[in-house]
Design an enzyme around this catalytic site. Structure first.
Site, short mmCIF file in Angstrom:
data_model
loop_
_atom_site.label_atom_id
_atom_site.label_comp_id
_atom_site.label_asym_id
_atom_site.label_seq_id
_atom_site.Cartn_x
_atom_site.Cartn_y
_atom_site.Cartn_z
N HIS A 75 -14.03 -36.99 -4.24
CA HIS A 75 -13.73 -35.78 -5.00
C HIS A 75 -12.52 -36.04 -5.89
O HIS A 75 -11.38 -36.06 -5.41
CB HIS A 75 -13.45 -34.62 -4.04
CG HIS A 75 -13.40 -33.29 -4.69
ND1 HIS A 75 -12.31 -32.86 -5.44
CD2 HIS A 75 -14.30 -32.29 -4.71
CE1 HIS A 75 -12.56 -31.64 -5.88
NE2 HIS A 75 -13.75 -31.27 -5.45
N HIS A 83 -17.05 -34.27 -11.32
CA HIS A 83 -15.81 -34.40 -10.54
C HIS A 83 -16.01 -34.91 -9.11
O HIS A 83 -15.04 -35.28 -8.45
CB HIS A 83 -15.07 -33.06 -10.50
CG HIS A 83 -15.66 -32.09 -9.54
ND1 HIS A 83 -16.86 -31.46 -9.77
CD2 HIS A 83 -15.23 -31.67 -8.33
CE1 HIS A 83 -17.15 -30.68 -8.74
NE2 HIS A 83 -16.17 -30.78 -7.86
#
Length: 187
Positions: free
Chosen positions: A109, A94
């Site tokens: 992110h 992620h």
């Protein structure tokens, strides 16, 4: 060649870079510097820019991680926003840390609280330690999987070394693709 392309006798004034004579052929090396000490970061995801200070995650909106932008993605791909090294690639896929040849250190992110997916919906295309080129595919992510878990896909892109820089100027709004500058900064 890394970022270098040849033109036969003509220079395109629209392109950034420096001109080098090489074996009688004019070669132009593209680079990310727009002034002597100002550098830029391109959009790693395609979508709509969002002011970082307005997103729901306080770690990012307070700029505690660094100054930058957030992007509401329209496509599940993360591409390299500059030439550099993958310094961190979270096992869950992620989040990606990168260091640019131009001195930028960034964190990309994907989504909010997506660490909780434990990698579901994330398919890394590179690994930690890899050298990458601007525009290279780094990660594929499934926006439907993220949304099915009730999570947001908003993607912060922050300069984690903001304190080491003279100035950081994020673009605050608009649609972006990998060809668009989202942040400029001075060393």
């Amino acid at each position: 060649m890394f970022g270098i392309w040849a033109k036969k006798g003509k220079l395109d004034p629209k392109e950034l870079g420096r001109v080098v004579e090489s074996a009688g052929t004019i070669v132009e090396e593209t680079k990310e510097e727009t002034k002597d000490n100002e550098t830029v970061i391109y959009a790693p995801v395609e979508g709509e820019l969002v002011d970082l200070t307005t997103i729901k995650d306080e770690v990012f909106s307070s700029l505690a991680m660094g100054n930058g932008v957030a992007i509401s993605p329209v496509k599940g791909e993360v591409k390299a926003p500059f030439d550099g090294i993958i310094t961190t690639f979270f096992p869950t896929g992620h989040a990606i840390g990168m260091e640019a040849d131009n001195g930028a250190e960034i964190l990309i992110h994907v989504g909010m609280d997506t660490v909780s997916l434990d990698g579901e919906g994330f398919v890394p295309q590179v690994k930690e330690g890899d050298r990458v080129k601007k525009g290279q595919l780094l990660l594929k992510f499934d926006m439907d999987v993220i949304k099915a878990h009730g999570l947001e896909t908003i993607t912060p892109v922050v300069l984690t070394n903001t304190d080491d820089l003279q100035s950081v100027s994020p673009v605050k709004s608009g649609k972006v693709t990998e060809k668009d500058v989202i942040i400029s900064f001075e060393k």
